[in-house]
Scaffold this motif. Sequence first.
Motif, PDB file in Angstrom:
ATOM      1  N   ARG A 261      40.561 -25.687  -6.713  1.00  0.00           N
ATOM      2  CA  ARG A 261      40.020 -25.532  -5.362  1.00  0.00           C
ATOM      3  C   ARG A 261      40.681 -24.381  -4.611  1.00  0.00           C
ATOM      4  NH1 ARG A 261      37.905 -29.273  -7.638  1.00  0.00           N
ATOM      5  NH2 ARG A 261      36.779 -27.446  -8.268  1.00  0.00           N
ATOM      6  N   ASN A 262      41.584 -23.686  -5.267  1.00  0.00           N
ATOM      7  CA  ASN A 262      42.335 -22.612  -4.619  1.00  0.00           C
ATOM      8  C   ASN A 262      41.636 -21.273  -4.852  1.00  0.00           C
ATOM      9  OD1 ASN A 262      44.141 -20.681  -3.803  1.00  0.00           O
ATOM     10  ND2 ASN A 262      45.870 -21.466  -4.997  1.00  0.00           N
ATOM     11  N   ILE A 263      41.129 -20.674  -3.794  1.00  0.00           N
ATOM     12  CA  ILE A 263      40.316 -19.455  -3.931  1.00  0.00           C
ATOM     13  C   ILE A 263      41.151 -18.275  -4.440  1.00  0.00           C
ATOM     14  CG2 ILE A 263      40.558 -18.697  -1.499  1.00  0.00           C
ATOM     15  CD1 ILE A 263      37.426 -18.068  -1.795  1.00  0.00           C
ATOM     16  N   ASP A 264      42.456 -18.326  -4.238  1.00  0.00           N
ATOM     17  CA  ASP A 264      43.308 -17.223  -4.697  1.00  0.00           C
ATOM     18  C   ASP A 264      43.962 -17.498  -6.046  1.00  0.00           C
ATOM     19  OD1 ASP A 264      42.814 -15.573  -2.500  1.00  0.00           O
ATOM     20  OD2 ASP A 264      44.231 -16.704  -1.273  1.00  0.00           O
ATOM     21  N   PHE A 265      43.515 -18.531  -6.734  1.00  0.00           N
ATOM     22  CA  PHE A 265      44.125 -18.833  -8.028  1.00  0.00           C
ATOM     23  C   PHE A 265      43.934 -17.660  -8.994  1.00  0.00           C
ATOM     24  CE2 PHE A 265      44.583 -21.125 -12.124  1.00  0.00           C
ATOM     25  CZ  PHE A 265      45.867 -21.614 -11.900  1.00  0.00           C
ATOM     26  N   LYS A 266      44.949 -17.436  -9.805  1.00  0.00           N
ATOM     27  CA  LYS A 266      45.025 -16.193 -10.582  1.00  0.00           C
ATOM     28  C   LYS A 266      43.818 -15.906 -11.480  1.00  0.00           C
ATOM     29  CE  LYS A 266      48.172 -18.273 -14.052  1.00  0.00           C
ATOM     30  NZ  LYS A 266      48.466 -19.610 -13.550  1.00  0.00           N
ATOM     31  N   THR A 267      43.162 -16.974 -11.993  1.00  0.00           N
ATOM     32  CA  THR A 267      42.046 -16.715 -12.914  1.00  0.00           C
ATOM     33  C   THR A 267      40.733 -16.385 -12.193  1.00  0.00           C
ATOM     34  OG1 THR A 267      41.726 -19.082 -13.023  1.00  0.00           O
ATOM     35  CG2 THR A 267      42.956 -18.074 -14.843  1.00  0.00           C
ATOM     36  N   THR A 271      36.646 -10.180  -6.791  1.00  0.00           N
ATOM     37  CA  THR A 271      35.676 -10.294  -5.689  1.00  0.00           C
ATOM     38  C   THR A 271      35.873 -11.623  -4.963  1.00  0.00           C
ATOM     39  OG1 THR A 271      34.179  -9.252  -7.239  1.00  0.00           O
ATOM     40  CG2 THR A 271      33.238  -9.940  -5.138  1.00  0.00           C
ATOM     41  N   THR A 272      36.046 -12.686  -5.724  1.00  0.00           N
ATOM     42  CA  THR A 272      36.262 -14.005  -5.119  1.00  0.00           C
ATOM     43  C   THR A 272      37.517 -14.000  -4.255  1.00  0.00           C
ATOM     44  OG1 THR A 272      35.207 -15.023  -7.029  1.00  0.00           O
ATOM     45  CG2 THR A 272      36.524 -16.472  -5.631  1.00  0.00           C
ATOM     46  N   LYS A 273      38.578 -13.399  -4.777  1.00  0.00           N
ATOM     47  CA  LYS A 273      39.843 -13.381  -4.039  1.00  0.00           C
ATOM     48  C   LYS A 273      39.758 -12.593  -2.735  1.00  0.00           C
ATOM     49  CE  LYS A 273      42.722 -13.813  -8.150  1.00  0.00           C
ATOM     50  NZ  LYS A 273      43.435 -12.970  -9.101  1.00  0.00           N
ATOM     51  N   LYS A 274      38.772 -11.707  -2.654  1.00  0.00           N
ATOM     52  CA  LYS A 274      38.652 -10.894  -1.430  1.00  0.00           C
ATOM     53  C   LYS A 274      37.721 -11.505  -0.390  1.00  0.00           C
ATOM     54  CE  LYS A 274      39.810  -6.330  -3.224  1.00  0.00           C
ATOM     55  NZ  LYS A 274      39.187  -5.599  -4.348  1.00  0.00           N
ATOM     56  N   ILE A 275      37.083 -12.617  -0.715  1.00  0.00           N
ATOM     57  CA  ILE A 275      36.132 -13.204   0.239  1.00  0.00           C
ATOM     58  C   ILE A 275      36.848 -13.663   1.520  1.00  0.00           C
ATOM     59  CG2 ILE A 275      34.588 -15.182   0.646  1.00  0.00           C
ATOM     60  CD1 ILE A 275      33.762 -15.018  -2.277  1.00  0.00           C
ATOM     61  N   ASN A 276      36.289 -13.275   2.643  1.00  0.00           N
ATOM     62  CA  ASN A 276      36.811 -13.702   3.940  1.00  0.00           C
ATOM     63  C   ASN A 276      36.432 -15.173   4.154  1.00  0.00           C
ATOM     64  OD1 ASN A 276      37.343 -14.123   6.661  1.00  0.00           O
ATOM     65  ND2 ASN A 276      35.607 -12.903   7.373  1.00  0.00           N
ATOM     66  N   THR A 277      37.426 -16.063   4.145  1.00  0.00           N
ATOM     67  CA  THR A 277      37.107 -17.489   4.295  1.00  0.00           C
ATOM     68  C   THR A 277      37.158 -17.929   5.757  1.00  0.00           C
ATOM     69  OG1 THR A 277      39.394 -18.265   4.044  1.00  0.00           O
ATOM     70  CG2 THR A 277      38.110 -17.997   2.016  1.00  0.00           C
ATOM     71  N   GLU A 278      37.539 -17.021   6.646  1.00  0.00           N
ATOM     72  CA  GLU A 278      37.718 -17.416   8.054  1.00  0.00           C
ATOM     73  C   GLU A 278      36.602 -16.912   8.964  1.00  0.00           C
ATOM     74  OE1 GLU A 278      39.943 -19.767   8.296  1.00  0.00           O
ATOM     75  OE2 GLU A 278      40.465 -19.281   6.215  1.00  0.00           O
ATOM     76  N   ALA A 279      35.452 -16.587   8.365  1.00  0.00           N
ATOM     77  CA  ALA A 279      34.329 -16.086   9.162  1.00  0.00           C
ATOM     78  C   ALA A 279      33.941 -17.075  10.260  1.00  0.00           C
ATOM     79  CB  ALA A 279      33.138 -15.805   8.259  1.00  0.00           C
ATOM     80  N   ALA A 280      34.048 -18.364   9.948  1.00  0.00           N
ATOM     81  CA  ALA A 280      33.636 -19.377  10.925  1.00  0.00           C
ATOM     82  C   ALA A 280      34.581 -19.408  12.123  1.00  0.00           C
ATOM     83  CB  ALA A 280      33.565 -20.740  10.259  1.00  0.00           C
ATOM     84  N   GLU A 281      35.877 -19.264  11.875  1.00  0.00           N
ATOM     85  CA  GLU A 281      36.835 -19.286  12.997  1.00  0.00           C
ATOM     86  C   GLU A 281      36.481 -18.163  13.972  1.00  0.00           C
ATOM     87  OE1 GLU A 281      38.655 -21.896  12.538  1.00  0.00           O
ATOM     88  OE2 GLU A 281      38.274 -22.042  10.380  1.00  0.00           O
ATOM     89  N   GLN A 282      36.085 -17.020  13.422  1.00  0.00           N
ATOM     90  CA  GLN A 282      35.736 -15.886  14.272  1.00  0.00           C
ATOM     91  C   GLN A 282      34.454 -16.170  15.080  1.00  0.00           C
ATOM     92  OE1 GLN A 282      35.908 -13.251  10.944  1.00  0.00           O
ATOM     93  NE2 GLN A 282      38.137 -13.451  10.900  1.00  0.00           N
TER      94      GLN A 282
END
Length: 354
Positions: A261-267, A271-282
């Motif tokens: 469930r960790n978006i920054d997990f090494k495997t 592209t996935t690791k660069k996804i902005n997950t805080e769009a909603a907070e903004q």
Amino acid sequence: MSDTHRFEIPTSLSDASIYQFFDKNFDTWYKCFVKHWSTHHLTHPCRAKDAEINGCMLAFVIDGMQKVARPICKNKNKCITTEEFPDFLYIGCGNTPKSKTGLCETCQQQRILSDNETCLTTNDDNGIYDDPTTGCNVSREDRFVDVDKKISQGIIYTISPCGVIIGFDELYRSESCFMTLWHLFKIIRLIDVYNYKYLPSIIIYDNACSLFIYFWNRYKNNEINRRIVKTPSSEFVSKCSFFIDRFHQPNHRRPMCQKDRNIDFKTNSETTKKINTEAAEQRNSVLKQYQNALSSYSGQKVRVAYLILFHLMNCERNTCDNQFEYNRRYATKVPSSKSLIIFLKEYPTVRNKI
Ligand SMILES: [Zn+2]
Ligand SMILES: [Zn+2]
Ligand SMILES: [Zn+2]
Ligand SMILES: [Zn+2]
């Protein structure tokens, strides 16, 4: 009305008939909204600044906003069924309460189910929100002002990492897994199946671990009250990866939260690791400016208010080249909650070039 690209909200309608007009057309408008914005990366993608990844439809980011809560009917066990949930979904009642009873007119005439008459107590929700050993701290409760007054939980919405809102629902009771899945299935169902291949296969949610467990405990299970039926929408969700947003990641301690469930997990892909997950907070900070107006509207009015507001916010946010300039200029002209109230009062032309 479905084949028109532009229409005017009639100013001549009386108060009673304007609500009829809203109720009659809302589903069609919402469908247009979802179809349009969920495929905006195909028709008018957000322009990326200097090769930066804007994340146009790279994920479905689901989040809630409680600050726009409003008083609602206290019948929290009003239920519906859907194709995916053929048993019961206790979504609650969003009508404005009419009298001292705290109930709306309709619910006053009905028998109200108490909690132990529902199958909520017997299902397998218990323990997945707050796991005592692993301690993913994500529990939520229904909100009452006192026993006789209930307030909603605000809204749940799905947003693309670029900041464009794809769909929304008001929450009448706490943001539990079944509400979140109900909201998501409803969005997917409104999108044409031939467009599924252009949709993201990533779901980002602050409680992604519980959502994942809940979904996989029930998907294609045949047991009554514990099943999510296979439909094009639920099948679509079954093929998605579930990730926790980066902000909430530190609260999660389950082994799967560190890894799958960790978006920054090494495997995971770059592209996935660069996804902005805080769009909603903004987006929430924009939404907060409209908090007073939105929490004072009736159930009938508020969903139309959200639809118009989110459409305008999207128009302003979407920075495609040389398209929809009219919409963008129009959107930026509605800057404060005061203008929104005037805007909604006067029922002006809603330009929805779809
Ligand atoms: Zn976009
Ligand atoms: Zn959040
Ligand atoms: Zn009610
Ligand atoms: Zn977790």
